[in-house]
Enzyme design. Structure first.
Site, PDB file in Angstrom:
ATOM      1  N   ASP A 173       9.704 -37.830  -1.211  1.00 16.15           N
ATOM      2  CA  ASP A 173      10.585 -37.388  -2.293  1.00 16.15           C
ATOM      3  C   ASP A 173      11.923 -36.919  -1.717  1.00 16.15           C
ATOM      4  O   ASP A 173      12.839 -36.557  -2.460  1.00 16.15           O
ATOM      5  CB  ASP A 173       9.922 -36.333  -3.187  1.00 16.15           C
ATOM      6  CG  ASP A 173       9.540 -35.077  -2.439  1.00 16.15           C
ATOM      7  OD1 ASP A 173       9.681 -35.044  -1.203  1.00 16.15           O
ATOM      8  OD2 ASP A 173       9.079 -34.123  -3.097  1.00 16.15           O
ATOM      9  N   ASP A 231       4.938 -39.746  -2.073  1.00 15.01           N
ATOM     10  CA  ASP A 231       4.991 -38.330  -2.443  1.00 15.01           C
ATOM     11  C   ASP A 231       4.830 -38.162  -3.941  1.00 15.01           C
ATOM     12  O   ASP A 231       5.493 -38.863  -4.727  1.00 15.01           O
ATOM     13  CB  ASP A 231       6.358 -37.742  -2.053  1.00 15.01           C
ATOM     14  CG  ASP A 231       6.311 -36.993  -0.743  1.00 15.01           C
ATOM     15  OD1 ASP A 231       5.210 -36.609  -0.290  1.00 15.01           O
ATOM     16  OD2 ASP A 231       7.396 -36.787  -0.159  1.00 15.01           O
ATOM     17  N   LYS A 284       0.823 -38.007  -1.264  1.00 12.34           N
ATOM     18  CA  LYS A 284       1.015 -36.752  -0.518  1.00 12.34           C
ATOM     19  C   LYS A 284       1.429 -35.665  -1.491  1.00 12.34           C
ATOM     20  O   LYS A 284       2.249 -35.910  -2.389  1.00 12.34           O
ATOM     21  CB  LYS A 284       2.076 -36.926   0.579  1.00 12.34           C
ATOM     22  CG  LYS A 284       2.361 -35.629   1.346  1.00 12.34           C
ATOM     23  CD  LYS A 284       3.120 -35.868   2.638  1.00 12.34           C
ATOM     24  CE  LYS A 284       4.617 -35.986   2.481  1.00 12.34           C
ATOM     25  NZ  LYS A 284       5.290 -34.817   1.861  1.00 12.34           N
ATOM     26  N   GLU A 321       2.353 -31.284  -1.831  1.00  9.51           N
ATOM     27  CA  GLU A 321       2.735 -30.068  -1.112  1.00  9.51           C
ATOM     28  C   GLU A 321       1.920 -28.876  -1.623  1.00  9.51           C
ATOM     29  O   GLU A 321       1.823 -28.670  -2.839  1.00  9.51           O
ATOM     30  CB  GLU A 321       4.227 -29.778  -1.318  1.00  9.51           C
ATOM     31  CG  GLU A 321       5.122 -30.848  -0.724  1.00  9.51           C
ATOM     32  CD  GLU A 321       6.608 -30.545  -0.885  1.00  9.51           C
ATOM     33  OE1 GLU A 321       6.959 -29.436  -1.370  1.00  9.51           O
ATOM     34  OE2 GLU A 321       7.424 -31.410  -0.531  1.00  9.51           O
ATOM     35  N   GLU A 349       5.370 -29.027   8.316  1.00  8.93           N
ATOM     36  CA  GLU A 349       6.828 -29.127   8.462  1.00  8.93           C
ATOM     37  C   GLU A 349       7.418 -27.795   8.903  1.00  8.93           C
ATOM     38  O   GLU A 349       7.161 -26.749   8.299  1.00  8.93           O
ATOM     39  CB  GLU A 349       7.441 -29.565   7.112  1.00  8.93           C
ATOM     40  CG  GLU A 349       8.952 -29.718   7.181  1.00  8.93           C
ATOM     41  CD  GLU A 349       9.546 -30.486   5.991  1.00  8.93           C
ATOM     42  OE1 GLU A 349       8.776 -31.035   5.177  1.00  8.93           O
ATOM     43  OE2 GLU A 349      10.781 -30.514   5.884  1.00  8.93           O
TER      44      GLU A 349
HETATM   45  O1  KIV Z   1       9.876 -36.227   1.568  1.00  2.20           O
HETATM   46  C1  KIV Z   1       9.788 -36.388   2.789  1.00  2.20           C
HETATM   47  O2  KIV Z   1      10.523 -37.151   3.416  1.00  2.20           O
HETATM   48  C2  KIV Z   1       8.781 -35.613   3.503  1.00  2.20           C
HETATM   49  C3  KIV Z   1       8.840 -35.622   4.996  1.00  2.20           C
HETATM   50  C4  KIV Z   1       9.967 -34.790   5.457  1.00  2.20           C
HETATM   51  C5  KIV Z   1       7.555 -35.214   5.604  1.00  2.20           C
HETATM   52  O3  KIV Z   1       7.964 -34.991   2.904  1.00  2.20           O
END
Ligand code: KIV
Length: 273
Positions: free
Chosen positions: A53, A92, A122, A124, A191
């Site tokens: 994202d 994401d 993915k 968070e 991160e």
């Molecule tokens: O959105 C993204 O690019 C990420 C990476 C920084 C791991 O989540």
């Protein structure tokens, strides 16, 4: 068990992620948001492509990752998944599509998987989103967790500084990592946290940890493609290495083009019909 090298044409799967971690082969992951660059990343033998994202910043020019929508992530995910013949593709889940509502989270994840043909999603967060994580995993959708600096919570953090330096936050991160592994996530991104903490998380977990600004004690590394290629202007945190200066090459090429056109030298006879 055969070694999974970049020249190995087999598709990288969640199972292969685990095998690579177990034999100590570092996992490579980079972001991509379009077909052309994703094809190059895939053909270079990068193990995983993240449709991050971060597209909100890199592609759309927003200050944060919050504005990007599910439809926009799905559009980008489709472009990338079409290009990836070997790399595992993760998409994401954008802000607001999974927090606080497990049913909504499942619907969002199902849309991503059905419409993009990616391999996994993915998310968070840890304990706060664990019901969403469980609902998505129960539907057979693999998940990469993401802890530490989680940019969707930037308004809570108040900045992009290093996370989990204090004991309480480090302890919560460790607990969240265990919770995500126990729930069934197949990998976790960490991160911008101290190297020692990231190493401890990797030592305590069985699944691979992929770091960005988390040091070298983890199973793999991820970077934003535009950042590591030197395309992003004015962004150079300590953890970032420029593996090329593509931005400078593009600027030079544009200059040569401009001069050639202005001087009437392009196109020449050989470039004309
Ligand atoms: O959105 C993204 O690019 C990420 C990476 C920084 C791991 O989540």
């Amino acid at each position: 068990m055969s070694v999974h090298t970049p020249s190995d044409p087999r598709k990288v799967t969640t199972k292969r992620f685990q095998e690579m971690k177990e034999r100590g082969e570092k996992i490579t992951m980079l972001t991509s948001y379009d077909y052309t660059l994703a094809s190059i990343v895939d053909q270079a033998g990068i193990d995983a492509i993240l449709v991050g994202d971060s597209a909100s910043n890199v592609v759309m020019g927003n200050d944060t990752t919050l504005p990007i929508t599910l439809d926009q992530m799905i559009f980008l995910g489709k472009c990338v998944a079409r290009a990836a013949k070997r790399a595992l593709v993760a998409v994401d889940m954008p802000f607001g599509t999974y927090q606080g509502d497990a049913h909504k989270a499942l619907d969002s994840a199902v849309r991503i998987m059905k419409e993009t043909h990616a391999d996994c999603v993915k998310l968070e967060g840890g304990a706060e989103i664990i019901e969403s994580v469980r609902a998505i995993l129960a539907a057979g959708i693999p998940i990469i967790g993401h802890l530490g600096l989680t940019p969707q919570s930037i308004n809570k953090f108040g900045g992009y500084g290093i996370r989990a330096q204090e004991k309480d936050e480090a302890q919560k991160l460790l607990e969240d990592a265990h919770l995500l592994e126990q729930a069934g996530c197949f990998a976790i991104v960490l991160e911008k946290i101290p190297t020692r903490l990231a190493r401890q998380v990797q030592d305590e977990l069985t699944i691979p940890v992929i770091g960005i600004g988390a040091g070298n004690g983890v199973a793999g590394q991820v970077l934003v493609l535009h950042d590591m290629l030197g395309l992003t202007q004015g962004f150079k945190p300590k953890f970032l290495r420029h593996f090329a200066e593509i931005g400078e090459s593009i600027t030079a090429a544009l200059h040569y083009y401009s001069v050639a056109v202005k001087q009437g030298e392009f196109p020449n006879d050989e470039e004309s019909y």
